[in-house]
Design an enzyme around this catalytic site. Structure first.
Site, PDB file in Angstrom:
ATOM      1  N   LYS A   1       0.784  -1.247  -0.165  1.00 13.47           N
ATOM      2  CA  LYS A   1      -0.072  -0.151  -0.117  1.00 13.47           C
ATOM      3  C   LYS A   1       0.949   1.095  -0.022  1.00 13.47           C
ATOM      4  O   LYS A   1       1.782   1.199   1.011  1.00 13.47           O
ATOM      5  CB  LYS A   1      -0.949  -0.005   1.239  1.00 13.47           C
ATOM      6  CG  LYS A   1      -1.540   1.106   1.513  1.00 13.47           C
ATOM      7  CD  LYS A   1      -3.026   0.981   2.500  1.00 13.47           C
ATOM      8  CE  LYS A   1      -2.649   0.946   3.836  1.00 13.47           C
ATOM      9  NZ  LYS A   1      -3.935   0.470   4.446  1.00 13.47           N
TER      10      LYS A   1
ATOM     11  N   LYS B   1       1.763   5.274   0.126  1.00  8.94           N
ATOM     12  CA  LYS B   1       1.338   6.638   0.655  1.00  8.94           C
ATOM     13  C   LYS B   1       1.180   7.577  -0.691  1.00  8.94           C
ATOM     14  O   LYS B   1       2.320   7.699  -1.345  1.00  8.94           O
ATOM     15  CB  LYS B   1       1.846   7.078   2.008  1.00  8.94           C
ATOM     16  CG  LYS B   1       1.813   6.332   3.043  1.00  8.94           C
ATOM     17  CD  LYS B   1       0.653   6.663   3.814  1.00  8.94           C
ATOM     18  CE  LYS B   1       0.627   6.091   5.068  1.00  8.94           C
ATOM     19  NZ  LYS B   1      -0.674   6.078   5.940  1.00  8.94           N
TER      20      LYS B   1
ATOM     21  N   ASP C   1      -3.059   4.839  -0.158  1.00 10.27           N
ATOM     22  CA  ASP C   1      -3.531   5.732   0.876  1.00 10.27           C
ATOM     23  C   ASP C   1      -3.253   7.004   0.832  1.00 10.27           C
ATOM     24  O   ASP C   1      -2.009   7.278   0.921  1.00 10.27           O
ATOM     25  CB  ASP C   1      -2.923   5.180   2.268  1.00 10.27           C
ATOM     26  CG  ASP C   1      -3.835   5.723   3.638  1.00 10.27           C
ATOM     27  OD1 ASP C   1      -4.547   6.864   3.365  1.00 10.27           O
ATOM     28  OD2 ASP C   1      -3.158   5.600   4.624  1.00 10.27           O
TER      29      ASP C   1
ATOM     30  N   LYS D   1      -9.185   0.633  12.983  1.00  9.21           N
ATOM     31  CA  LYS D   1      -7.965   0.872  13.873  1.00  9.21           C
ATOM     32  C   LYS D   1      -8.613   0.415  15.170  1.00  9.21           C
ATOM     33  O   LYS D   1      -9.420   1.620  15.702  1.00  9.21           O
ATOM     34  CB  LYS D   1      -7.414   2.097  13.764  1.00  9.21           C
ATOM     35  CG  LYS D   1      -6.784   2.337  12.264  1.00  9.21           C
ATOM     36  CD  LYS D   1      -5.742   3.099  12.139  1.00  9.21           C
ATOM     37  CE  LYS D   1      -4.842   2.933  10.821  1.00  9.21           C
ATOM     38  NZ  LYS D   1      -4.539   3.922  10.184  1.00  9.21           N
TER      39      LYS D   1
HETATM   40 MG    MG Z   1      -4.731   5.358   6.321  1.00  9.87          MG
END
Ligand code: MG
Length: 361
Positions: free
Chosen positions: A156, A158, A183, A255
Site C-alpha cells: 500500500k 502513501k 492511501d 483501527k
Molecule cells: Mg490510512
C-alpha cells in the site's frame, strides 16, 4: 463475539507509562512525520493481583487525529483513571485512544483471570493473518520501487496531490499482478478528485481516505470505480454506521484504538460485514502490546482483506515485548496466550519510560 466479559475483582491500582521508542526510520504520511513513537501504556491491577496492559498509540502531535500523547496522558491521569479507580463512568467526550487503553487493559486483566485469549473471546478461529507492507511517504518514485522490491507480499503506497499517479503507475508497470492499494490520508480536496481518475485504471485493491471526512469519502466513492476505503473518518461506531448510510465506502480500515478498543473494533467489523463491506485492521505504529491485540481483531472472519499491521522489526530495533515476527508468506500469528497479548518486558519498559504515574483506589 462472545458475551461481554463479566465484571471480576475491582481495580485497585492503575499505572501510566509515557514511553518513547525510537523508530528505525521516520514514518511519513500526508499528515506529517513521526520520528519516534511517543505513547502511553496503561497497567491495571485487580484486587486479586492480576494485571492487564493496554496501549494508547496516539502520535506525538495531533496531525493524524485530534488526540496526541501529551493530551492523552492528562486525560488518562486526571479523568479516565480516577473514574476507573472509583468504579464510575468517566464523563469524557472523544479521546477514543485514551479510552481504548483503559478498556483494553481492563479486558486484558479480566481475560487473564480466566486464562482466556482475546482471540477466543472474540470467536476468532484463524491462526494467522495475511499482511501488506505500507510504503510510507518517500521522496521519489525510485525509493517507492526500492521498498516495493523488498516487500514480501502486497503493498500500500502513501500518496498525496503531486505524488499520486506516477508512483502507483510505476509500481504497476514493474509488477502488473501485484496486490496494490494506495492511501492518501485525506490529502485531496473533494474538487481534486479529477486528479485520481487516472489512478482508477490501475486496478487498485482500494484507495484509502482520498478526501477528508465521511462526506469527502462519499464524493470519491461516487466519482471513482476503485473501492474507496474509509480510515481517519471511522473514529467511532456511530461514524462507521454513518459511513454505511452515506455509501461512503466499499472498504473499512478498522483501527482498534481509534474506535475505543478491541471490543468496539470487533463490533465495527461485524457492522461492516452485515453491510457487505470489506474490512481490514490498520496499524497505528503500535508496540507489541497494541499490535498483538489488533492482530486478534484482524483474525475475525469479517476482516476480508489483509491487515497492514507489520512485524515489530519494520518499525523498532527493539520492541517492548517479544517481537511480532512475519512469516515467509507475509503473514503474522494471532496470539493464543491469555489476555490481549504479552506484557511488556520490564527491562525494556524501564529503559523506554520517560514518565510514570500511579493511582490507587
Ligand atoms: Mg490510512
Amino acid at each position: 463475539m462472545n458475551a461481554p466479559t463479566a465484571p471480576g475483582p475491582p481495580v485497585v491500582e492503575v499505572e501510566l507509562h509515557r514511553v518513547v521508542l525510537a523508530l528505525r526510520q521516520p514514518h511519513a504520511s500526508a499528515g506529517g512525520i513521526e520520528a519516534e513513537r511517543d505513547i502511553v501504556l496503561v497497567r491495571v491491577v485487580l484486587e486479586d493481583g492480576t494485571e492487564g496492559w493496554g496501549e494508547c498509540p496516539t502520535l506525538s502531535l495531533p496531525t493524524y487525529s485530534s488526540e496526541h500523547a501529551a493530551g492523552a496522558w492528562l486525560v488518562l491521569r486526571d479523568e479516565l483513571v480516577p473514574a476507573v479507580l472509583a468504579g464510575r463512568p468517566a464523563s469524557v467526550v472523544g479521546h477514543p485512544m485514551a479510552k481504548a487503553a483503559v478498556a483494553d487493559a481492563l479486558l486484558d486483566a479480566r481475560l487473564r483471570t480466566r486464562g482466556r485469549s482475546l482471540a477466543a473471546h472474540l470467536g476468532v478461529t484463524a491462526r494467522r493473518v495475511s499482511t501488506t507492507t505500507v510504503v510510507a511517504r518517500v521522496g521519489s518514485v525510485a525509493e517507492v520501487l526500492e521498498v516495493v522490491a523488498g516487500a514480501p507480499g502486497g503493498v500500500k503506497v502513501k500518496i498525496e496531490p503531486g505524488f499520486d499517479l506516477e508512483p502507483l503507475a510505476a509500481v504497476r508497470a514493474c509488477w502488473p499482478e501485484r496486490w496494490l492499494a494506495a492511501d492518501a490520508n485525506g490529502s485531496f480536496a473533494a474538487d481534486q478528485i479529477d486528479r485520481l481518475t487516472a489512478v482508477d485504471a490501475l486496478g487498485l485493491a482500494y484507495l484509502e481516505q482520498p478526501c477528508p471526512g465521511l462526506a469527502g469519502a462519499a464524493v470519491a466513492a461516487r466519482a471513482l470505480s476503485t473501492p474507496v476505503c474509509v480510515d481517519e473518518a471511522a473514529d467511532s461506531l456511530d461514524a462507521v454506521r454513518a459511513a454505511v448510510d452515506l455509501e461512503a465506502m466499499a472498504v473499512l480500515n478498522v483501527k482498534p484504538a481509534r474506535l475505543g478498543g478491541v471490543e468496539v473494533a470487533a463490533a465495527a467489523v461485524a457492522l461492516a460485514a452485515e453491510a457487505g463491506i470489506d474490512a481490514f485492521v490498520g496499524g497505528m505504529l503500535e508496540t507489541g502490546v497494541g499490535r498483538r491485540a489488533a492482530l486478534a481483531v484482524a483474525g475475525l472472519a469479517g476482516c476480508t482483506l489483509p491487515t497492514d499491521l507489520g512485524p515489530s522489526a519494520r518499525y523498532f530495533s527493539a520492541d517492548l515485548t517479544d517481537p511480532v515476527e512475519e512469516g515467509t508468506d507475509a503473514s503474522l500469528a494471532i496470539p493464543t496466550g491469555p489476555g490481549i497479548g504479552p506484557a511488556p518486558d520490564p527491562g525494556r519498559l524501564e529503559a523506554a519510560t520517560r514518565d510514570r504515574w500511579v493511582g490507587r483506589r
